[in-house]
Design an enzyme around this catalytic site. Structure first.
Site, PDB file in Angstrom:
ATOM      1  N   LYS A 188     -18.732  42.722   3.727  1.00  0.00           N
ATOM      2  CA  LYS A 188     -19.417  42.247   2.518  1.00  0.00           C
ATOM      3  C   LYS A 188     -20.850  42.759   2.468  1.00  0.00           C
ATOM      4  O   LYS A 188     -21.389  43.065   1.389  1.00  0.00           O
ATOM      5  CB  LYS A 188     -19.401  40.712   2.486  1.00  0.00           C
ATOM      6  CG  LYS A 188     -20.130  40.072   1.276  1.00  0.00           C
ATOM      7  CD  LYS A 188     -19.565  40.554  -0.044  1.00  0.00           C
ATOM      8  CE  LYS A 188     -19.938  39.678  -1.224  1.00  0.00           C
ATOM      9  NZ  LYS A 188     -21.285  39.222  -1.346  1.00  0.00           N
ATOM     10  N   GLU A 195     -23.402  47.988  -3.901  1.00  0.00           N
ATOM     11  CA  GLU A 195     -23.718  47.373  -5.200  1.00  0.00           C
ATOM     12  C   GLU A 195     -25.156  47.674  -5.611  1.00  0.00           C
ATOM     13  O   GLU A 195     -25.428  48.002  -6.774  1.00  0.00           O
ATOM     14  CB  GLU A 195     -23.488  45.867  -5.099  1.00  0.00           C
ATOM     15  CG  GLU A 195     -23.822  45.069  -6.338  1.00  0.00           C
ATOM     16  CD  GLU A 195     -23.690  43.582  -6.072  1.00  0.00           C
ATOM     17  OE1 GLU A 195     -24.711  42.878  -6.078  1.00  0.00           O
ATOM     18  OE2 GLU A 195     -22.547  43.133  -5.821  1.00  0.00           O
TER      19      GLU A 195
END
Length: 342
Positions: A188, A195
């Site tokens: 993550k 991102e």
């Protein structure tokens, strides 16, 4: 399956709703009683204290924490003495993976299992599901499979990757056991670093489009202002919302982030409701440190992270010093700031 949820913010509450819609039982706790009451009114079992919360859970207990990283340590310190051997404690927030390794070892001394789950989906997760990156002991994560499968988006109508064989992997359903303790949050962490880079690329590209009319804007003629090389080449007043929309349809750079960009520009093409201050909650920094530790070049991720620092005024002193040096060596006076950068 029964699950206890600590933390009923933007994601925790909606995760409970998604679970309850599928028939799971949720026992919920939050520092704000009104958040507990709201979900209790929708069918959850509310608990106003951690002691009550633990007492309402069936053994072995499954406790999911959906909290800011800074609040996890103190929450574990409070709830761990209330748990028993065989119970499972899940951290679904954005903790550092090294903390997961340490916590798993410490909790393991009391027989408490620890699972880290990198969770992506934001405020859209209730409707579309959450992408889950899971770390921990395989038998324990397998025990939690009904929860993961419900929270995840499912196969849906997304086609299988070309060349991929039909396997028993859960990845096609939107969740994956990535490895031992810390693995979920490690994946993550890198997800969030990527991102940052994707968001920065979209933002920079649209900013160039936003300034593509600079040839029609009057510019000062002085020693302090670089002349525009060819004003006739920059006479475009682009419809940014329209460009975002057309890129969504068949272009190589289409993505969910572009979908959201199109929505934002459609609501307000000038983005007047934003000051341009971009926060970072830590994952980009941790991803960059991992890149440094492993000698992996990550120029895009690092530039995107530093850009966020600059958006918050962290470069203010450096900018002043640059201006001061120009003034010292050449007597260059500062030029007036153009609001909005136009």
């Amino acid at each position: 399956m029964q699950l206890g949820m600590i933390g009923l913010g933007r994601m925790g509450a909606n995760m409970c709703r998604r679970l309850m819609q599928a028939g799971h039982e949720c026992v919920v706790h939050d520092l704000y009683p009104e958040a507990v009451a709201s979900l209790a009114a929708e069918g959850a079992v509310g608990a106003l204290s951690l002691a009550e919360f633990v007492a309402r859970l069936e053994r072995p207990r499954n406790v999911w924490m959906m909290l800011p990283a800074a609040a996890v340590e103190q929450t574990i310190a409070l709830i761990a003495p209330l748990l028993e051997s065989g119970d499972v404690l899940i951290d679904g927030g954005n903790s550092h993976y090294r903390d997961d390794i340490r916590r798993a070892q410490q909790l393991g001394l009391a027989g408490i299992h620890y699972v880290d789950v990198g969770t992506s989906g934001g405020v859209w997760g209730l409707e579309h599901g959450y992408c889950l990156m899971v770390g921990g002991e395989q038998p324990v994560t397998q025990h939690l499979d009904p929860v993961f499968r419900t929270l995840a988006p499912g196969v849906g109508d997304l086609p299988r990757s070309a060349g991929a064989a039909a396997t028993a992997s859960t990845a096609e359903h939107g969740y994956l056991h990535c490895g031992g303790n810390g693995a979920g949050h490690f994946v993550k962490m890198i997800h969030n670093g990527i991102e940052y880079g994707l968001m920065a690329a979209y933002a920079e590209g649209f900013n160039i489009l936003h300034h593509a009319n600079n040839g029609s804007v009057g510019r000062k003629v002085d020693a302090e202002t670089a002349p525009l090389d060819d004003p006739q080449a920059y006479q475009y007043d682009f419809d940014l919302a329209g460009i975002a929309e057309v890129w969504r349809r068949g272009s190589v750079i289409r993505s969910w982030l572009l979908d959201l960009t199109a929505q934002a520009l459609l609501r307000d093409a000038e983005l007047a409701g934003f000051r341009g201050r971009v926060s970072d909650s830590g994952e980009g920094r941790w991803a960059l440190k991992a890149a440094i530790d492993t000698s992996v070049p990550a120029p895009v991720l690092s530039a995107a992270l530093f850009e966020r620092f600059g958006s918050r005024g962290e470069s203010g002193f450096a900018d002043k010093l640059l201006s001061a040096m120009r003034n010292e060596f050449g007597g260059h006076a500062e030029q007036a700031h153009r609001p909005g950068g136009t």
